[in-house]
Design a protein around this motif. Sequence first.
Motif, short mmCIF file in Angstrom:
data_model
loop_
_atom_site.label_atom_id
_atom_site.label_comp_id
_atom_site.label_asym_id
_atom_site.label_seq_id
_atom_site.Cartn_x
_atom_site.Cartn_y
_atom_site.Cartn_z
N PRO A 1 14.75 36.29 9.09
CA PRO A 1 14.98 36.68 10.49
C PRO A 1 14.30 35.72 11.44
CG PRO A 1 13.48 38.20 9.40
CD PRO A 1 14.01 37.31 8.34
N SER A 2 14.94 35.47 12.56
CA SER A 2 14.37 34.57 13.57
C SER A 2 13.25 35.29 14.33
CB SER A 2 15.45 34.13 14.55
OG SER A 2 15.91 35.23 15.32
N LEU A 3 12.47 34.51 15.07
CA LEU A 3 11.41 35.11 15.88
C LEU A 3 12.00 36.06 16.92
CD1 LEU A 3 9.00 32.08 16.42
CD2 LEU A 3 8.74 34.00 14.83
N TYR A 4 13.18 35.73 17.45
CA TYR A 4 13.83 36.61 18.41
C TYR A 4 14.18 37.94 17.76
CZ TYR A 4 17.01 38.23 22.05
OH TYR A 4 17.61 38.97 23.04
N GLN A 5 14.71 37.89 16.54
CA GLN A 5 15.08 39.12 15.85
C GLN A 5 13.85 39.93 15.45
OE1 GLN A 5 17.36 37.20 12.77
NE2 GLN A 5 19.31 37.69 13.75
N LEU A 6 12.72 39.26 15.30
CA LEU A 6 11.50 39.96 14.91
C LEU A 6 10.72 40.50 16.11
CD1 LEU A 6 10.19 37.48 12.18
CD2 LEU A 6 10.86 39.86 11.77
N TYR A 7 10.58 39.69 17.19
CA TYR A 7 9.58 40.00 18.20
C TYR A 7 10.11 40.16 19.62
CZ TYR A 7 6.60 38.47 14.38
OH TYR A 7 6.00 38.33 13.16
N SER A 8 11.40 39.95 19.88
CA SER A 8 11.91 40.17 21.23
C SER A 8 11.95 41.67 21.51
CB SER A 8 13.30 39.55 21.37
OG SER A 8 14.26 40.34 20.68
N SER A 9 12.35 42.03 22.73
CA SER A 9 12.45 43.45 23.07
C SER A 9 13.52 44.15 22.23
CB SER A 9 12.77 43.61 24.56
OG SER A 9 13.96 42.91 24.90
N TYR A 10 14.43 43.37 21.61
CA TYR A 10 15.44 43.93 20.72
C TYR A 10 15.04 43.77 19.25
CZ TYR A 10 18.28 43.57 24.96
OH TYR A 10 18.75 43.68 26.24
N GLY A 11 13.88 43.21 19.01
CA GLY A 11 13.48 42.86 17.66
C GLY A 11 12.84 43.99 16.88
N SER A 12 12.69 43.74 15.58
CA SER A 12 12.03 44.69 14.68
C SER A 12 11.10 43.89 13.77
CB SER A 12 13.06 45.45 13.83
OG SER A 12 13.99 46.14 14.65
#
Length: 319
Positions: A122-133
């Motif tokens: 998973p990308s950093l966006y998928q992990l840590y953005s407001s939509y991430g997990s």
Amino acid sequence: MEILRSSFHGQSVKLDWQHTLKLHKTTTLVLGIETSEDNAKTDSYSSLWGTNNFDEKFARTTGVYLQDQLNLFDAWFSTFGVRVDDHSKFGTEATYRFTTAYLIKQTDTRLKGSYGTGFKAPSLYQLYSSYGSPDLKPDKSIGWDVGVEQGLPFMKTTLGATWFRNEYSQMIDFDMNTYKYNNIAKAHTHGLELTAALQPVDDLTFKVSYTYLETRDDISGKQLVRRPKNKASFDINYSFLKKANVNLGLVYVGTRYANASNTQKMKDYLLVNLAGSYDITKNLQVFGRVDNLFDRQYEEVAGYGTPGIGAYGGVKVSF
């Protein structure tokens, strides 16, 4: 009414090296290594939940790969490749891929197939953005395809058909119910791709392709979101004056489900794109393209708009 503001800032730096060794007229070896480092930080505010910020996050991936290309009798072409990736968060994973094709010269028939595995962290966006997990797991897959291509003397025509299947574990997808990225424990896709190309004159080429796709979440039994059963494309490419080229492309995307429960469908759409180039000299080329020529309104993800008509252009210099 909830007020939500969020921002995500990311940067990626990548370095790769590849070396090709011609071991024999029948064998070519390709070796390579690549490394990338990503960093990102996010700030988000909700009037219901308050501030939710992540400190700057980093991820590094280093991969080494080797591929052997085999050519026997100018009729049998095969490749076998293996790759090992080391991810700073998810550890080390090895994947491989084998492809083969056999040309029957008497009938201009090509039989082909492939089999391989995949790994995607998973990308950093998928992990840590407001939509991430932050608890996302890597996406892993196994896939194969078999197909045939047939050449015909009429207008240099080539017809093709390919049957394919992919099986996934922990597939990363976006859940419209929670507005978060999640893992689908087990899923598969399979389908048929048909292609045709013909060249009525030397400077004019027509290409058409159609893909029929079936998808399934093997746990819920529902279809995967945002995967259309029907997708097609049509391209016309024309070269003239020995310096100019123009391409007209049509892309059709059929209806597909917007949510994992399969209760909401997204409309189909048709896009028209136009591109062209002109060689001013052998070292200087101007090019341009217009995407979504007729300014069609459509969505790839339900509730999220996509760009309308857009024009791009540039200059290419080669030495």
